[in-house]
Design a protein around this motif. Structure first.
Motif, short mmCIF file in Angstrom:
data_model
loop_
_atom_site.label_atom_id
_atom_site.label_comp_id
_atom_site.label_asym_id
_atom_site.label_seq_id
_atom_site.Cartn_x
_atom_site.Cartn_y
_atom_site.Cartn_z
N SER A 153 0.84 -1.20 0.00
CA SER A 153 0.00 0.00 0.00
C SER A 153 0.87 1.25 0.00
CB SER A 153 -0.97 0.00 1.19
OG SER A 153 -0.29 0.04 2.40
N PHE A 154 0.27 2.35 -0.46
CA PHE A 154 0.93 3.65 -0.53
C PHE A 154 0.19 4.59 0.40
CE2 PHE A 154 1.20 7.92 -2.40
CZ PHE A 154 2.57 8.10 -2.32
N ARG A 155 0.93 5.44 1.11
CA ARG A 155 0.35 6.31 2.12
C ARG A 155 0.83 7.74 1.95
NH1 ARG A 155 1.57 5.24 8.45
NH2 ARG A 155 -0.07 3.74 8.18
N LEU A 156 -0.09 8.69 2.17
CA LEU A 156 0.22 10.11 2.28
C LEU A 156 -0.36 10.58 3.60
CD1 LEU A 156 -0.76 11.35 -1.29
CD2 LEU A 156 1.54 11.05 -0.38
N GLY A 157 0.42 11.36 4.37
CA GLY A 157 -0.09 11.80 5.66
C GLY A 157 0.68 12.98 6.22
N GLY A 158 0.23 13.42 7.36
CA GLY A 158 0.87 14.51 8.06
C GLY A 158 0.78 14.31 9.56
N ASP A 159 1.78 14.82 10.28
CA ASP A 159 1.83 14.72 11.74
C ASP A 159 2.13 16.08 12.34
OD1 ASP A 159 1.47 11.96 11.66
OD2 ASP A 159 3.62 11.55 11.68
N TYR A 160 1.56 16.33 13.49
CA TYR A 160 1.87 17.51 14.29
C TYR A 160 2.31 17.02 15.66
CZ TYR A 160 1.31 21.50 17.35
OH TYR A 160 1.54 22.48 18.28
N THR A 161 3.46 17.50 16.14
CA THR A 161 3.97 17.13 17.46
C THR A 161 4.20 18.40 18.26
OG1 THR A 161 5.10 15.24 16.48
CG2 THR A 161 5.74 15.85 18.72
N THR A 162 3.70 18.41 19.49
CA THR A 162 3.96 19.52 20.39
C THR A 162 4.86 19.02 21.51
OG1 THR A 162 3.03 21.17 21.88
CG2 THR A 162 1.78 19.12 21.64
N TYR A 163 6.02 19.68 21.65
CA TYR A 163 6.98 19.33 22.69
C TYR A 163 6.86 20.26 23.89
CZ TYR A 163 9.29 16.42 19.18
OH TYR A 163 9.56 15.47 18.25
N GLY A 164 5.81 21.04 23.95
CA GLY A 164 5.63 21.96 25.07
C GLY A 164 5.71 23.40 24.59
N THR A 165 5.92 24.30 25.51
CA THR A 165 5.93 25.72 25.22
C THR A 165 6.93 26.09 24.14
OG1 THR A 165 5.35 26.10 27.52
CG2 THR A 165 6.11 28.01 26.27
N ASP A 166 6.45 26.65 23.06
CA ASP A 166 7.27 27.18 21.98
C ASP A 166 8.14 26.13 21.28
OD1 ASP A 166 7.55 29.47 20.54
OD2 ASP A 166 9.26 30.23 21.66
N LYS A 167 7.74 24.85 21.34
CA LYS A 167 8.46 23.78 20.66
C LYS A 167 7.43 22.93 19.93
CE LYS A 167 11.73 23.20 24.45
NZ LYS A 167 12.22 22.23 25.42
N GLU A 168 7.52 22.90 18.60
CA GLU A 168 6.57 22.10 17.83
C GLU A 168 7.18 21.64 16.51
OE1 GLU A 168 4.18 25.89 15.94
OE2 GLU A 168 3.25 24.75 17.53
N GLN A 169 6.49 20.69 15.90
CA GLN A 169 6.99 20.08 14.67
C GLN A 169 5.81 19.70 13.78
OE1 GLN A 169 8.34 15.99 15.19
NE2 GLN A 169 10.17 16.49 14.01
N TRP A 170 5.94 19.96 12.49
CA TRP A 170 4.99 19.52 11.47
C TRP A 170 5.75 18.64 10.50
CZ3 TRP A 170 -0.18 20.51 11.42
CH2 TRP A 170 -0.65 21.53 12.23
N GLN A 171 5.12 17.56 10.05
CA GLN A 171 5.72 16.69 9.04
C GLN A 171 4.67 16.32 8.00
OE1 GLN A 171 7.17 13.34 11.30
NE2 GLN A 171 9.16 14.28 11.61
N ALA A 172 5.03 16.41 6.73
CA ALA A 172 4.22 15.91 5.61
C ALA A 172 5.05 14.82 4.96
CB ALA A 172 3.92 17.03 4.62
N LYS A 173 4.46 13.62 4.82
CA LYS A 173 5.26 12.51 4.32
C LYS A 173 4.44 11.52 3.50
CE LYS A 173 5.18 11.05 9.11
NZ LYS A 173 5.96 10.71 10.26
N GLY A 174 5.14 10.76 2.70
CA GLY A 174 4.57 9.68 1.93
C GLY A 174 5.34 8.41 2.23
N GLY A 175 4.69 7.28 2.07
CA GLY A 175 5.37 6.02 2.40
C GLY A 175 4.86 4.85 1.60
N LEU A 176 5.65 3.81 1.59
CA LEU A 176 5.32 2.55 0.96
C LEU A 176 5.33 1.49 2.04
CD1 LEU A 176 4.78 1.33 -1.84
CD2 LEU A 176 7.20 0.78 -1.96
N LEU A 177 4.20 0.78 2.21
CA LEU A 177 4.07 -0.20 3.28
C LEU A 177 3.86 -1.60 2.71
CD1 LEU A 177 1.58 1.75 5.57
CD2 LEU A 177 4.06 1.70 5.70
N LEU A 178 4.42 -2.60 3.42
CA LEU A 178 4.26 -4.00 3.05
C LEU A 178 3.55 -4.72 4.19
CD1 LEU A 178 7.85 -4.73 1.70
CD2 LEU A 178 5.82 -4.15 0.38
N ARG A 179 2.51 -5.47 3.83
CA ARG A 179 1.78 -6.25 4.84
C ARG A 179 2.35 -7.66 4.86
NH1 ARG A 179 -4.41 -8.20 4.91
NH2 ARG A 179 -3.80 -8.89 2.83
N PHE A 180 2.63 -8.14 6.06
CA PHE A 180 3.24 -9.48 6.22
C PHE A 180 2.19 -10.54 6.43
CE2 PHE A 180 6.19 -6.37 8.15
CZ PHE A 180 7.16 -6.43 7.19
#
Length: 180
Positions: A153-180
């Motif tokens: 399968s192929f995936r497109l997604g995004g993540d938001y991470t908050t590390y607390g006051t004035d620390k944060e992260q955004w990620q936009a990513k794509g991936g290739l997954l294999l099911r076992f």
């Protein structure tokens, strides 16, 4: 003889149909893969977000229910590439673990999902390895996944991470997954 062979082939096909119907859950089972994308991290003291390449791996387990709902747990390990000379920090690696909830739609090979979990990153002050530290926070994300075959399968997604006051992260990513 010919009619017996045709009858046996027809019966074999009819008996295999329920087995094939049971495998209409492309989002069930253990899976793993790779993902890459863009990372925007902003730590305390940053004037602007640092933009860099993210790459990593993903491993998880999901169960697809009869109504098309999907539940699971997923872990990631990767490198955000964060390096900021203004605050004299760089990231070594990050890992996360998340609960995943989704719903299939269309032909059953499409999945919209959301996730929530915990992420932790390891940072090094530039120029020295002695003052390394880790910082953790809550991660929220979501995306779209398409089953291309029974096990890929192929995936497109995004993540938001908050590390607390004035620390944060955004990620936009794509991936290739294999099911076992």
């Amino acid at each position: 003889m010919k009619s017996k062979l045709l009858t046996a082939a027809a019966l074999s096909t009819l008996m295999a149909l329920p087995v094939a119907a049971q495998d209409q859950a492309p989002f069930t089972g253990l899976y793993g893969g790779i993902e890459a994308g863009v990372d925007w991290t902003k730590l305390a003291g940053d004037v602007k977000r640092d933009r860099s390449l993210y790459y990593g791996g993903v491993l998880g387990y999901r169960q697809q229910m009869d109504g098309g709902f999907v539940m699971g747990i997923e872990g990631t390990f990767g490198d955000s590439g964060y390096k900021n000379n203004a605050v004299s920090l760089s990231a070594d690696y990050e890992w996360s673990t998340s609960l995943v909830l989704g719903k299939t739609f269309g032909d059953g090979n499409n999945l919209l999902f959301a996730k929530a979990g915990y992420a932790q990153a390891s940072f090094d002050p530039l120029g020295t390895q002695d003052d390394s530290f880790t910082d953790g926070g809550w991660r929220f994300g979501g995306g779209f996944e398409r089953a291309l075959t029974e096990s890929v399968s192929f995936r497109l997604g995004g993540d938001y991470t908050t590390y607390g006051t004035d620390k944060e992260q955004w990620q936009a990513k794509g991936g290739l997954l294999l099911r076992f």
